[in-house]
Design an enzyme around this catalytic site. Structure first.
Site, PDB file in Angstrom:
ATOM      1  N   ALA A  86      -8.214  16.136 -24.041  1.00 27.66           N
ATOM      2  CA  ALA A  86      -9.410  15.647 -23.821  1.00 27.66           C
ATOM      3  C   ALA A  86      -9.157  14.279 -23.391  1.00 27.66           C
ATOM      4  CB  ALA A  86     -10.587  16.105 -24.440  1.00 27.66           C
ATOM      5  N   ASP A  87     -10.039  13.928 -22.388  1.00 25.26           N
ATOM      6  CA  ASP A  87      -9.913  12.381 -22.168  1.00 25.26           C
ATOM      7  C   ASP A  87     -11.364  12.050 -21.471  1.00 25.26           C
ATOM      8  OD1 ASP A  87      -8.190   9.754 -22.013  1.00 25.26           O
ATOM      9  OD2 ASP A  87      -9.250   9.653 -20.046  1.00 25.26           O
TER      10      ASP A  87
END
Length: 209
Positions: A86-87
């Site tokens: 995730a970012d």
């Protein structure tokens, strides 16, 4: 979502490719029947100037997941894992605001955000360790921040909370008092949109309840 996996298979564990304590807590909230392991990666987060915000978070989330995949392959511990990368980024007037390098930059970011609306994007990539197949998606939430004085910003920065946060604030902490309103998923602003993640897990026959 896009790039659905060609086939489902029995998955025995989830691997969260993140060192973020916030993402760990959010995944724990799902109370999944599968064990969840944390695997931090040292990932290159450089981006191309022409990438859109959605491309930034999707490409970086996939990069993180693939970095974790390489580590699992080196350890030969990748038979039936689903890796989650995730970012999260903050976008103001089309400009991506990442994590501040120091308190001075944090104050500058907050000075720009105060009294205005911005967007928060989070990308999620799910990668099957056995095949490398991936599905990738993202969510966007609009956030309006209160008008803040320079003194208020300085006091908030002095707490240390902005130092590891995209956009220099944490909505789940003291930064919550800086936010006037949001339009969209709250957990997306924290760093992991749980509704989106649950839909993506469903692709692999992993149910939250």
């Amino acid at each position: 979502m896009r790039d659905k996996p060609l086939r489902n298979e029995a998955i025995s564990e989830l691997v969260l490719a993140s060192s973020s304590p916030r993402r760990k807590e959010l995944v724990a909230m799902l109370d999944l029947s599968l064990p969840v392991y944390i695997l931090s990666t040292d990932t290159d987060e450089t981006v191309e100037a022409d990438w859109t915000p959605s491309e930034v978070v999707e490409k970086l989330s996939l990069r993180k997941a693939n970095a974790a995949l390489k580590l699992l392959q080196q350890k030969q511990e990748h038979e039936s894992s689903l890796i989650i990368g995730a970012d999260t980024i903050v976008v103001l007037d089309g400009e991506v605001l990442g994590k501040p390098v120091d308190d001075m930059e944090a104050m500058t970011m907050l000075g720009r955000l105060q009294g205005r609306s911005h967007q928060v994007y989070t990308g999620i990539a799910c990668v099957l360790s056995s095949s490398g197949e991936a599905i990738i998606s993202h969510r966007m939430t609009k956030v309006k921040m209160k008008a803040l004085s320079s003194d208020q910003i300085a006091r908030y920065v002095a707490t240390g909370e902005p130092r590891d946060k995209a956009g220099a604030y944490g909505i789940q902490g003291l930064g919550s008092i800086l936010v006037d309103e949001i339009d969209g998923c709250y957990f997306n602003v924290v760093g992991l949109p749980l509704s989106l993640l649950s839909d993506m897990l469903g692709t692999y026959d992993i149910s939250v309840f």
